[in-house]
Enzyme design. Sequence first.
Site, PDB file in Angstrom:
ATOM      1  N   CYS A  70      42.683  36.181  25.873  1.00 35.15           N
ATOM      2  CA  CYS A  70      43.369  34.891  25.931  1.00 35.15           C
ATOM      3  C   CYS A  70      42.864  33.979  24.827  1.00 35.15           C
ATOM      4  CB  CYS A  70      43.144  34.258  27.286  1.00 35.15           C
ATOM      5  SG  CYS A  70      41.428  34.343  27.767  1.00 35.15           S
ATOM      6  N   GLU A  73      43.627  29.919  35.060  1.00 37.60           N
ATOM      7  CA  GLU A  73      43.394  29.978  33.608  1.00 37.60           C
ATOM      8  C   GLU A  73      44.537  30.791  33.049  1.00 37.60           C
ATOM      9  OE1 GLU A  73      41.328  28.178  32.054  1.00 37.60           O
ATOM     10  OE2 GLU A  73      40.384  27.439  33.885  1.00 37.60           O
TER      11      GLU A  73
HETATM   12  P1  NAD Z   1      50.472  38.282  34.075  1.00 36.99           P
HETATM   13  O1  NAD Z   1      50.750  36.854  34.319  1.00 36.99           O
HETATM   14  O2  NAD Z   1      51.595  39.180  33.726  1.00 36.99           O
HETATM   15  O3  NAD Z   1      49.792  38.920  35.365  1.00 36.99           O
HETATM   16  C1  NAD Z   1      48.632  38.353  35.949  1.00 36.99           C
HETATM   17  C2  NAD Z   1      48.604  38.710  37.420  1.00 36.99           C
HETATM   18  O4  NAD Z   1      49.656  37.999  38.082  1.00 36.99           O
HETATM   19  C3  NAD Z   1      48.839  40.191  37.705  1.00 36.99           C
HETATM   20  O5  NAD Z   1      47.988  40.599  38.747  1.00 36.99           O
HETATM   21  C4  NAD Z   1      50.284  40.209  38.141  1.00 36.99           C
HETATM   22  O6  NAD Z   1      50.606  41.294  38.969  1.00 36.99           O
HETATM   23  C5  NAD Z   1      50.366  38.907  38.908  1.00 36.99           C
HETATM   24  N1  NAD Z   1      51.721  38.393  39.128  1.00 36.99           N
HETATM   25  C6  NAD Z   1      52.819  38.577  38.368  1.00 36.99           C
HETATM   26  N2  NAD Z   1      53.866  37.927  38.914  1.00 36.99           N
HETATM   27  C7  NAD Z   1      53.423  37.306  40.037  1.00 36.99           C
HETATM   28  C8  NAD Z   1      54.010  36.472  41.018  1.00 36.99           C
HETATM   29  N3  NAD Z   1      55.289  36.126  40.939  1.00 36.99           N
HETATM   30  N4  NAD Z   1      53.227  36.021  42.022  1.00 36.99           N
HETATM   31  C9  NAD Z   1      51.926  36.340  42.083  1.00 36.99           C
HETATM   32  N5  NAD Z   1      51.300  37.136  41.178  1.00 36.99           N
HETATM   33  C10 NAD Z   1      52.042  37.609  40.166  1.00 36.99           C
HETATM   34  O7  NAD Z   1      49.310  38.341  32.961  1.00 36.99           O
HETATM   35  P2  NAD Z   1      48.657  39.601  32.271  1.00 36.99           P
HETATM   36  O8  NAD Z   1      49.663  40.232  31.343  1.00 36.99           O
HETATM   37  O9  NAD Z   1      47.959  40.473  33.241  1.00 36.99           O
HETATM   38  O10 NAD Z   1      47.534  38.886  31.389  1.00 36.99           O
HETATM   39  C11 NAD Z   1      47.812  38.298  30.165  1.00 36.99           C
HETATM   40  C12 NAD Z   1      47.928  36.791  30.288  1.00 36.99           C
HETATM   41  O11 NAD Z   1      46.751  36.273  30.888  1.00 36.99           O
HETATM   42  C13 NAD Z   1      48.032  36.104  28.937  1.00 36.99           C
HETATM   43  O12 NAD Z   1      48.969  35.071  29.014  1.00 36.99           O
HETATM   44  C14 NAD Z   1      46.624  35.557  28.719  1.00 36.99           C
HETATM   45  O13 NAD Z   1      46.567  34.456  27.846  1.00 36.99           O
HETATM   46  C15 NAD Z   1      46.234  35.206  30.106  1.00 36.99           C
HETATM   47  N6  NAD Z   1      44.789  35.140  30.275  1.00 36.99           N
HETATM   48  C16 NAD Z   1      44.200  33.909  30.309  1.00 36.99           C
HETATM   49  C17 NAD Z   1      42.822  33.798  30.441  1.00 36.99           C
HETATM   50  C18 NAD Z   1      42.160  32.445  30.453  1.00 36.99           C
HETATM   51  O14 NAD Z   1      40.977  32.363  30.774  1.00 36.99           O
HETATM   52  N7  NAD Z   1      42.871  31.363  30.135  1.00 36.99           N
HETATM   53  C19 NAD Z   1      42.046  34.956  30.548  1.00 36.99           C
HETATM   54  C20 NAD Z   1      42.678  36.193  30.539  1.00 36.99           C
HETATM   55  C21 NAD Z   1      44.048  36.278  30.399  1.00 36.99           C
END
Ligand code: NAD
Length: 542
Positions: free
Chosen positions: A326, A292
């Site tokens: 989100c 998501e």
């Molecule tokens: P992010 O993508 O920066 O990080 C999410 C996770 O991914 C973290 O644990 C991070 O450490 C990890 N990560 C980062 N780079 C990685 C890689 N190369 N490989 C594996 N893991 C990696 O997101 P965030 O800032 O924590 O959250 C905000 C984002 O999440 C926004 O874009 C928001 O829209 C989205 N979001 C979506 C939903 C949904 O249900 N659609 C819900 C909550 C948040």
Amino acid sequence: MSDLLKIQEPINEPVKNYEPGSTDRKMLQATLTNMSSEQIDMPLWINGKAVRTGRTGQAIMPHRHQHVVGQYHQAGDSEVQSAIKAALNVHHEWSSWPWEKRAQIFLKAADLLAGPWRDRINASTMLGQSKTAHQAEIDAACELIDFFRFNVHFYEKALQLQPISTPEVHNRLDHRPLEGFIFAVSPFNFTSIAANLSCAPALCGNTVVWKPASTSTLSAHYLMQLLTEAGLPDGVINLVYGSGAQIGSQILQQRDLGGIHFTGSTSVFQNMWKTVGDRIHQYRDYPRLVGETGGKDFILAHPSADPKALITAMVRGSFEYQGQKCSASSRAYIPQSIWSQIQTELIEVVESIKIGDVSDFTNFMGAVIDAPSFETHKKAIEEARHTAGTRILAGGICDDREGYFVRPTIIHTDNPKYSTMCTELFGPILTVYVYPDAQWVDMFSVVDQSTHYALTGAVFAQDRSALEEATKALRYSAGNFYLNDKPTGAMVGQQPFGGARASGTNDKGGSMLNLLRWISPRTIKETHRPPTDYKYPYMGKD
Ligand code: NAD
């Protein structure tokens, strides 16, 4: 196979309101005071044991960024390898447990969270992620309790998905978990999602390596303790902190990767998908990819919209939890006739919003999560200030002296394709485009085509035919579509959540649809009187 546990039909956990003078408020405030006065050590949790690497990062309060609440230990290659090994070692036993026994652990976690753990999980979410008491309560307590209870209910229903049998041939599905381990990767913004990404696959018999965001380690630490107290066996969920890129690249190399359960930004998920695609011939299975991701959620008003309801939806939908949901609305399309009625009041309401330290319960908003997010918003506001045809109507003030504070901001633009109408910022900025009333129908393609996302959207109209028209025209523009309501606040069991296009695989966390992704069914056919002659009747002579 079954101990015939009768699972109660769940109901959504009631939201506590923490009004002044209440015992709930006093208890939560006392927990906040205690937690604020300590600096805890947060080890990795691998195979049921605390692991300390000494390479630590600091967990801070976003609204008081000099205030450190703890140090988390970061995993290196060997700790990640141990976490994978622990998950693989326990897979056979955990997946062989009667499902009711696994379910009991998550039902107990729900009861502990509804009772003695509520304040700790709420307070850690408030301090570590800068949520107000209400925002923490609806996420870390209520939504997570709902995830635990509804998942068990939906899993029981999934097990009942069985094929037909005939008198002599009995058929059944064996709802196996996936082979290998699941990599759960969680975002900073929802404590409930962080837990659910691991717990939903685990309920189905999978074992997990869980990597939370480094900006939500405090709540992750307490979640792991909660699950342990609820009786989760060693090795079923292994918690590793550290760099997503580093841990991710190591894990995606593993032949035993059974699936990824991700919530976070679109770019990270797309890169993970690409890596998995590039390496597809090296895995034992096709890893299940459930993600998501981002959104650019809209509010579209019709000339018949109720102005008061629209103002409330714009304020709550865009600014609660600093717009870091989100599902938060960040672009609005308002007809000129309604805009003339609401503009002054909307600006007044937004300017009156109180923001600050979330331990002060009179605040409606806290800080954005970290310095990079603060800079992103500051830059977007500065750009809007200096772009012709675009004006800041409310807010526009950023102050990071004490915490990462961005005032709720409304940008007005004459350009429906202006960058803040199309790009996800993930914070408290709402951009408004005002359209001539006669162009209502033209707005459908603008709403649909301005972004790659399709997560949430809301339409406001009192004219029934306008609602019908929009519902039809915007069928693929949002996975969660709201009529006369704000686009945030989906409840487990009521509005299954998720979007398609660049917003994710739309597997609706907290519903049966999501659980089915963590099951790899085996069909078993048993024949009671197998044929004993290879010849068929048609082979007889005329
Ligand atoms: P992010 O993508 O920066 O990080 C999410 C996770 O991914 C973290 O644990 C991070 O450490 C990890 N990560 C980062 N780079 C990685 C890689 N190369 N490989 C594996 N893991 C990696 O997101 P965030 O800032 O924590 O959250 C905000 C984002 O999440 C926004 O874009 C928001 O829209 C989205 N979001 C979506 C939903 C949904 O249900 N659609 C819900 C909550 C948040």
